[in-house]
Design a protein around this motif. Structure first.
Motif, short mmCIF file in Angstrom:
data_model
loop_
_atom_site.label_atom_id
_atom_site.label_comp_id
_atom_site.label_asym_id
_atom_site.label_seq_id
_atom_site.Cartn_x
_atom_site.Cartn_y
_atom_site.Cartn_z
N SER A 47 0.85 -1.19 0.00
CA SER A 47 0.00 0.00 0.00
C SER A 47 0.88 1.24 0.00
O SER A 47 1.80 1.34 0.81
CB SER A 47 -0.87 -0.02 1.26
OG SER A 47 -1.63 1.15 1.35
N PHE A 48 0.59 2.16 -0.91
CA PHE A 48 1.34 3.43 -0.93
C PHE A 48 0.62 4.48 -0.10
O PHE A 48 0.23 5.53 -0.57
CB PHE A 48 1.58 3.87 -2.38
CG PHE A 48 2.67 3.08 -3.04
CD1 PHE A 48 4.00 3.40 -2.80
CD2 PHE A 48 2.38 1.99 -3.84
CE1 PHE A 48 5.02 2.65 -3.38
CE2 PHE A 48 3.39 1.23 -4.42
CZ PHE A 48 4.71 1.56 -4.19
N VAL A 79 -3.84 2.37 -3.09
CA VAL A 79 -3.47 3.79 -3.25
C VAL A 79 -4.57 4.63 -2.61
O VAL A 79 -5.73 4.52 -3.00
CB VAL A 79 -3.34 4.10 -4.76
CG1 VAL A 79 -3.50 5.58 -5.03
CG2 VAL A 79 -2.03 3.55 -5.31
N GLY A 84 0.02 8.88 -3.32
CA GLY A 84 0.17 7.43 -3.38
C GLY A 84 0.17 6.93 -4.81
O GLY A 84 0.95 6.03 -5.18
N ALA A 85 -0.68 7.50 -5.64
CA ALA A 85 -0.77 7.08 -7.05
C ALA A 85 0.55 7.38 -7.77
O ALA A 85 1.05 6.57 -8.56
CB ALA A 85 -1.93 7.79 -7.73
N ALA A 88 3.07 4.87 -6.62
CA ALA A 88 2.76 3.55 -7.19
C ALA A 88 3.18 3.47 -8.64
O ALA A 88 3.74 2.45 -9.09
CB ALA A 88 1.26 3.28 -7.05
N LEU A 96 -3.72 0.30 -9.97
CA LEU A 96 -3.91 1.07 -8.74
C LEU A 96 -5.26 0.67 -8.15
O LEU A 96 -6.27 0.69 -8.86
CB LEU A 96 -3.90 2.56 -9.04
CG LEU A 96 -2.74 3.08 -9.90
CD1 LEU A 96 -2.86 4.59 -10.06
CD2 LEU A 96 -1.39 2.69 -9.30
#
Lengths: 312, 312
Positions: A47-48, A79, A84-85, A88, A96
């Motif tokens: 998980s980001f 995400v 986060g995206a 990733a 995602l």
């Protein structure tokens, strides 16, 4: 042979994120690499999220950088937002997986914002990603919220519609705390497929109240072919101490293979990994087949049986 | 409202018989009396086996003599032979439950005689009882034998036919070690009902490989309305240390009530008893709903949710 079923393994994300002890990066990488050899369609690697929010997955970049990707396996990541995206996509995630709750209370409790704000933020992620990486959206508490109770099917499918209209590739309908029952699952699956025939629909079940595989059965009977599962059944529910978490991947694969579904998965390899999991996390895990052995594994008869047979 | 379902509680027989420590007679009587207030159709109280064979149930007469029978509840007992049947009838059992395996190897291992010899002995019991007390026959390993493997459906239904022809009231088709899968269950239930429309058919499942409630679902969908269950999921399988045993009564009732079946059972009372069971047997039990709470039981939201809601 019945319908082909596609599995997404979530143990290193959904399982490890709530472990009390940090699972070392080496162990995560080794487990993902071993899972890559089992025949999964997809693996949710990590998980980001901010390392502060989920410290157990603070090594997301390193894990994604070190895993050996197997051809044919999609490596997806959770995400929560635009930052986060970006992380990733820099890590070359194949997909995602965005997440929000269909229950307002659960969204406030879990993501600390109203659903509309989550939706706006995730819409912005989808807009910026702009098709460069496929997007899946996980809709949590879709079969009930542990704080609100019932979440009407129309509410769930309303959020599904709004994401479908943004062009996502897939939706995961999540029974986040194991409240779903098979009749409810059948209704939801039938209606979701009717409304979104072009979307990849995945079902995510927990076994908190023992109904996990019954819900898988109901979903398969309703035509669903994609499922999340967690090795060993790892991944829990903060509201149910001592209860089971996610459905166990190996128990689910075992049942569906017995029912003559092609899962693409090497159950023997998977059971080896499930049996090694307690050593990685330092405690027992709920999965049953790793303890009992598959139903095809026979046991020797006691010695006196041969004598009785001879005497007969 | 969906089809009415009838439950037979087997914890004091199937559960207690393999406990490592003798459950005191007082505890057995108290538990049966409490179960009598929960709404069961039937309770399998004990077994009139020789005290040497099953020492844990050596108090069968005393238990049967001391329980307070509730109107509408049938009190059944396991009976291995003619001597057991006489003892059971002296104890005013409402039903005699005879048992044999459909697998030759399992019958030799478990009952130490070939199936034909078991059948002859049970036929003699049925002849002597002569309708004074209704007879049920439990057919073990009907979905697979842990030593032989597959037990063909025709073999199982062949034994069923022979007992049906002797005039028994009911048959219990038993997945003794949790090998059944839902597709197999559906086929068996459909065919058994077709061939024996006048018999009371009960299904007995174990959750050894996590498929217990999925199998219940498949059986209900196929028209079955009678199930055995064990409080807490007590009752194990000697071939699977650490694995679950019988399906948990409360988990099964919980699922079927959620699916709008009338089970006649007071789930709240049942959960109280399930939560008291670990103290009686001195160890944890596999049932999930007693740990997680029923899906209708809600939890308070964290305090910050109200603040977030006010700020929104």
């Amino acid at each position: 042979m019945n319908q082909r079923i596609f599995f997404n393994e979530v143990v290193t994300r959904d399982g490890f994120q709530i472990e009390p002890e940090f699972v070392p990066t080496d162990a995560k990488v080794q487990l993902v690499d071993a899972l890559s050899q089992c025949g999964y369609a997809k693996i949710e690697v990590t998980s980001f999220t901010s390392p502060k929010a989920i410290p157990m997955l603070r090594d997301a970049e390193e894990v994604m950088g070190r895993i050996r990707r197997a051809p044919g396996v999609e490596y997806t990541v959770l995400v929560p937002n635009l930052r986060g995206a970006e992380r990733a996509m820099e890590s070359r995630a194949d997909e995602l997986n965005l997440v929000m709750s269909t229950s307002e209370t659960h969204n406030l409790a879990n993501l600390r914002m109203p659903r509309e704000k989550s939706f706006a933020a995730l819409s912005e992620v989808i807009r910026v990603v702009d098709g460069r990486t496929p997007v899946n959206v996980s809709l949590s508490t879709a079969f009930g919220c542990p704080m609100e109770g019932d979440v009407p099917q129309e509410v769930v499918l309303g959020w599904a519609r709004r994401f479908a209209d943004l062009g996502v590739r897939g939706l995961t309908i999540c029974d986040t705390t194991g409240m779903a029952h098979p009749q409810q699952v059948a209704r939801m699956c039938e209606e979701a497929q009717r409304r979104f025939p072009a979307l990849q629909l995945t079902l995510h079940f927990h076994n908190t109240r023992g109904m996990g595989l019954a819900n898988v059965l109901a979903a398969v009977r309703a035509g669903i072919v994609r499922f999340d599962g967690s090795l060993g059944g790892l991944g829990g529910c903060p509201y149910a101490p001592g209860a089971s978490g996610n459905i166990s991947s190996e128990d689910t694969v075992h049942m569906l293979q017995a029912m003559d579904h092609d899962t693409g998965i090497d159950l023997a390899k998977l059971l080896q990994l499930a049996r090694a999991l307690p050593e990685i996390v330092g405690h027992g895990v709920p999965g049953q087949v790793a303890k009992a052995g598959p139903s095809t594994q026979l046991h020797p008869a006691p010695a006196y049986v041969a004598e009785l047979r001879a005497a007969a």
